[in-house]
Scaffold this motif. Structure first.
Motif, mmCIF file in Angstrom:
data_model
loop_
_atom_site.group_PDB
_atom_site.id
_atom_site.type_symbol
_atom_site.label_atom_id
_atom_site.label_comp_id
_atom_site.label_asym_id
_atom_site.label_seq_id
_atom_site.Cartn_x
_atom_site.Cartn_y
_atom_site.Cartn_z
ATOM 1 N N ARG A 60 0.840 -1.207 0.000
ATOM 2 C CA ARG A 60 0.000 0.000 0.000
ATOM 3 C C ARG A 60 0.870 1.250 0.000
ATOM 4 O O ARG A 60 0.537 2.249 -0.630
ATOM 5 C CB ARG A 60 -0.953 0.001 1.202
ATOM 6 C CG ARG A 60 -1.929 1.188 1.155
ATOM 7 C CD ARG A 60 -2.995 1.120 2.217
ATOM 8 N NE ARG A 60 -2.433 1.119 3.553
ATOM 9 C CZ ARG A 60 -3.124 0.884 4.655
ATOM 10 N NH1 ARG A 60 -4.421 0.631 4.575
ATOM 11 N NH2 ARG A 60 -2.546 0.895 5.838
ATOM 12 N N LEU A 89 -10.066 4.528 2.784
ATOM 13 C CA LEU A 89 -8.754 3.888 2.746
ATOM 14 C C LEU A 89 -8.965 2.379 2.564
ATOM 15 O O LEU A 89 -9.857 1.798 3.198
ATOM 16 C CB LEU A 89 -7.993 4.150 4.045
ATOM 17 C CG LEU A 89 -6.571 3.590 4.000
ATOM 18 C CD1 LEU A 89 -5.678 4.485 3.150
ATOM 19 C CD2 LEU A 89 -5.986 3.466 5.389
ATOM 20 N N SER A 127 -8.749 -2.202 12.012
ATOM 21 C CA SER A 127 -7.552 -1.410 11.687
ATOM 22 C C SER A 127 -6.339 -2.196 12.157
ATOM 23 O O SER A 127 -6.471 -3.143 12.952
ATOM 24 C CB SER A 127 -7.577 -0.035 12.356
ATOM 25 O OG SER A 127 -7.225 -0.137 13.712
ATOM 26 N N ALA A 128 -5.171 -1.774 11.682
ATOM 27 C CA ALA A 128 -3.949 -2.506 12.016
ATOM 28 C C ALA A 128 -3.672 -2.514 13.514
ATOM 29 O O ALA A 128 -3.051 -3.441 14.019
ATOM 30 C CB ALA A 128 -2.766 -1.892 11.267
ATOM 31 N N GLU A 136 -16.239 5.623 6.580
ATOM 32 C CA GLU A 136 -15.390 4.817 7.477
ATOM 33 C C GLU A 136 -15.243 5.538 8.816
ATOM 34 O O GLU A 136 -15.766 6.633 8.995
ATOM 35 C CB GLU A 136 -14.019 4.560 6.840
ATOM 36 C CG GLU A 136 -13.280 5.822 6.456
ATOM 37 C CD GLU A 136 -12.061 5.594 5.573
ATOM 38 O OE1 GLU A 136 -11.439 4.526 5.661
ATOM 39 O OE2 GLU A 136 -11.730 6.509 4.803
ATOM 40 N N SER A 174 -10.134 6.377 11.887
ATOM 41 C CA SER A 174 -8.873 5.691 11.600
ATOM 42 C C SER A 174 -9.105 4.190 11.459
ATOM 43 O O SER A 174 -8.296 3.384 11.891
ATOM 44 C CB SER A 174 -7.855 5.968 12.716
ATOM 45 O OG SER A 174 -8.399 5.545 13.950
ATOM 46 N N ASN A 175 -10.240 3.841 10.854
ATOM 47 C CA ASN A 175 -10.585 2.418 10.744
ATOM 48 C C ASN A 175 -11.691 2.234 9.717
ATOM 49 O O ASN A 175 -12.370 3.194 9.354
ATOM 50 C CB ASN A 175 -11.044 1.883 12.110
ATOM 51 C CG ASN A 175 -12.043 2.810 12.773
ATOM 52 O OD1 ASN A 175 -13.180 2.944 12.328
ATOM 53 N ND2 ASN A 175 -11.618 3.498 13.827
ATOM 54 N N ASN A 176 -11.882 1.016 9.265
ATOM 55 C CA ASN A 176 -12.989 0.685 8.361
ATOM 56 C C ASN A 176 -14.191 0.233 9.183
ATOM 57 O O ASN A 176 -14.026 -0.327 10.271
ATOM 58 C CB ASN A 176 -12.557 -0.388 7.363
ATOM 59 C CG ASN A 176 -11.539 0.134 6.357
ATOM 60 O OD1 ASN A 176 -10.382 -0.285 6.343
ATOM 61 N ND2 ASN A 176 -11.939 1.072 5.521
ATOM 62 N N GLY A 208 -8.184 -0.622 3.717
ATOM 63 C CA GLY A 208 -7.534 -1.145 4.916
ATOM 64 C C GLY A 208 -6.851 -2.483 4.662
ATOM 65 O O GLY A 208 -7.422 -3.369 4.019
ATOM 66 N N ILE A 209 -5.664 -2.618 5.189
ATOM 67 C CA ILE A 209 -4.939 -3.879 5.084
ATOM 68 C C ILE A 209 -5.636 -4.924 5.963
ATOM 69 O O ILE A 209 -5.761 -6.093 5.596
ATOM 70 C CB ILE A 209 -3.459 -3.675 5.521
ATOM 71 C CG1 ILE A 209 -2.785 -2.617 4.621
ATOM 72 C CG2 ILE A 209 -2.688 -4.995 5.494
ATOM 73 C CD1 ILE A 209 -2.852 -2.890 3.135
ATOM 74 N N THR A 210 -6.123 -4.479 7.101
ATOM 75 C CA THR A 210 -6.853 -5.385 8.004
ATOM 76 C C THR A 210 -8.187 -5.779 7.370
ATOM 77 O O THR A 210 -8.616 -6.937 7.474
ATOM 78 C CB THR A 210 -7.089 -4.706 9.365
ATOM 79 O OG1 THR A 210 -5.926 -3.966 9.705
ATOM 80 C CG2 THR A 210 -7.390 -5.725 10.453
ATOM 81 N N LYS A 251 -2.892 7.054 1.578
ATOM 82 C CA LYS A 251 -2.739 7.180 3.035
ATOM 83 C C LYS A 251 -1.828 8.368 3.376
ATOM 84 O O LYS A 251 -0.659 8.196 3.726
ATOM 85 C CB LYS A 251 -2.191 5.858 3.607
ATOM 86 C CG LYS A 251 -2.395 5.720 5.102
ATOM 87 C CD LYS A 251 -2.184 4.284 5.514
ATOM 88 C CE LYS A 251 -2.040 4.103 7.008
ATOM 89 N NZ LYS A 251 -3.208 4.498 7.776
HETATM 90 N N1 PMP Z 1 -9.469 4.006 7.335
HETATM 91 C C1 PMP Z 1 -8.732 5.032 7.778
HETATM 92 C C2 PMP Z 1 -9.196 6.416 7.504
HETATM 93 C C3 PMP Z 1 -7.552 4.796 8.512
HETATM 94 O O1 PMP Z 1 -6.808 5.822 8.962
HETATM 95 C C4 PMP Z 1 -7.172 3.457 8.804
HETATM 96 C C5 PMP Z 1 -5.943 3.141 9.604
HETATM 97 N N2 PMP Z 1 -4.835 3.830 9.254
HETATM 98 C C6 PMP Z 1 -7.982 2.415 8.300
HETATM 99 C C7 PMP Z 1 -9.111 2.728 7.573
HETATM 100 C C8 PMP Z 1 -7.611 0.980 8.540
HETATM 101 O O2 PMP Z 1 -6.547 0.578 7.731
HETATM 102 P P1 PMP Z 1 -5.541 -0.581 8.184
HETATM 103 O O3 PMP Z 1 -6.390 -1.781 8.412
HETATM 104 O O4 PMP Z 1 -4.647 -0.741 7.025
HETATM 105 O O5 PMP Z 1 -4.884 -0.102 9.428
#
Ligand code: PMP
Length: 286
Positions: free
Chosen positions: A52, A206, A245-246, A182, A185-187, A208-210, A150
């Protein structure tokens, strides 16, 4: 104890680590980042984060500071030097420091800035919130349109967290054109009649990798997944809600805008996905 951090090829005590006042990350939020979790001293889904990062850099026509392979080496070295057991590694790449403040990008030979640091979180995988669940409010999504990149422009998500705090809640779900995009900081996800529903990918969220890993595990476990947008009203009527989220993995949501979701306690689908995600990710951690 002082941490060892990484700045442009050097491992330094955090007090000695500096970047230029002309750095475009500082002046223009002209930078991208990644956060990778560490459990038992091993990196969770490093490949996903490295891929990513590459994509974010490409979308912004920004140079890759070092190869993904070398990046893995830096991550591991920081884990080692800081005796990190459970926590996160934060990585940021900016377009570097031009000689002046100018909206136009500096010349291609301007070196990108690469910094990484660790954050120790001994209770990362045993977050008590997984048992209680979290409460969210909904807010208008006022971010820019390329949320699939990101970037470090995180002021509006920070404001959203503060709005949630002021309301006695843990986070905010952002809403655009009537649909949830979302969390700050997460989905975001809901579960209805056993089906897991989460917004489809696009420039509005975003990737999300998770999210990618959890949806893969869910499908492998024969759970039904639907990738489409949903409203706050639909979420309040759902059987369950959760985020990924991660750094939180899978975290149940038990209240939205003051309304309990389902029974108002963490649901079984979220609990199961959290277990599967942690088990499977640990197995392949590097
Ligand atoms: N959406 C947003 C806006 C985020 O900031 C994050 C975490 N950085 C995520 C989703 C989740 O992404 P990930 O699973 O890659 O942490």
């Amino acid at each position: 104890m002082s941490r060892t951090v990484y700045v442009n090829g050097e491992y330094l005590p955090e007090e000695q680590a500096t970047v230029s006042v002309f750095d475009r990350g500082f002046l223009f939020a002209d930078g991208v980042y990644e956060v990778t979790s560490v459990l038992d001293g091993k990196l969770i889904d490093f490949d996903g984060h490295a891929k990513r990062l590459k994509r974010s850099l490409g979308e912004l026509d920004m140079a890759e500071p070092i190869s993904s392979e070398d990046l893995l080496g830096v991550h591991r070295e920081l884990v080692r030097r800081n005796d990190l057991v459970h926590g996160m590694i934060y990585l940021q790449v900016t377009r570097g420091a031009a000689t002046d403040r100018d909206f136009a990008y500096p010349s291609k030979d301007t070196k990108p800035t690469l910094i990484l640091f660790t954050q120790s979180k001994p209770s990362l995988a045993n977050n008590p919130m997984a048992d209680t669940g979290m409460k969210v409010i909904s807010i208008d999504d006022q971010r820019w349109g390329r949320r699939d990149i990101k970037t470090v422009q995180l002021l509006y998500p920070s404001m959203g967290k503060m709005m949630a705090k002021a309301a006695g809640c843990d986070d905010a779900w952002m809403v655009e054109d009537g649909a949830v995009t979302e969390g700050t900081s997460n989905n975001a996800y809901i579960v209805k009649d056993g089906k897991i529903i989460t917004r489809h990918l696009g420039t509005e969220i975003l990737h999300g990798i998770t999210r990618a890993a959890v949806l893969r595990f869910a499908r492998e476990a024969q759970m039904q997944v639907e990738e489409r947008s949903f409203t706050i009203a639909e979420a309040q009527e759902a059987d369950e809600a959760f985020i990924t989220s991660a750094s939180t993995f899978v975290m149940p949501v038990v209240e939205i805008d003051g309304e309990p979701v389902g029974d108002g306690v963490p649901g079984s689908v979220a609990k199961r996905l959290r277990e599967i995600y942690l088990d499977e990710s640990r197995k392949v951690a590097v």
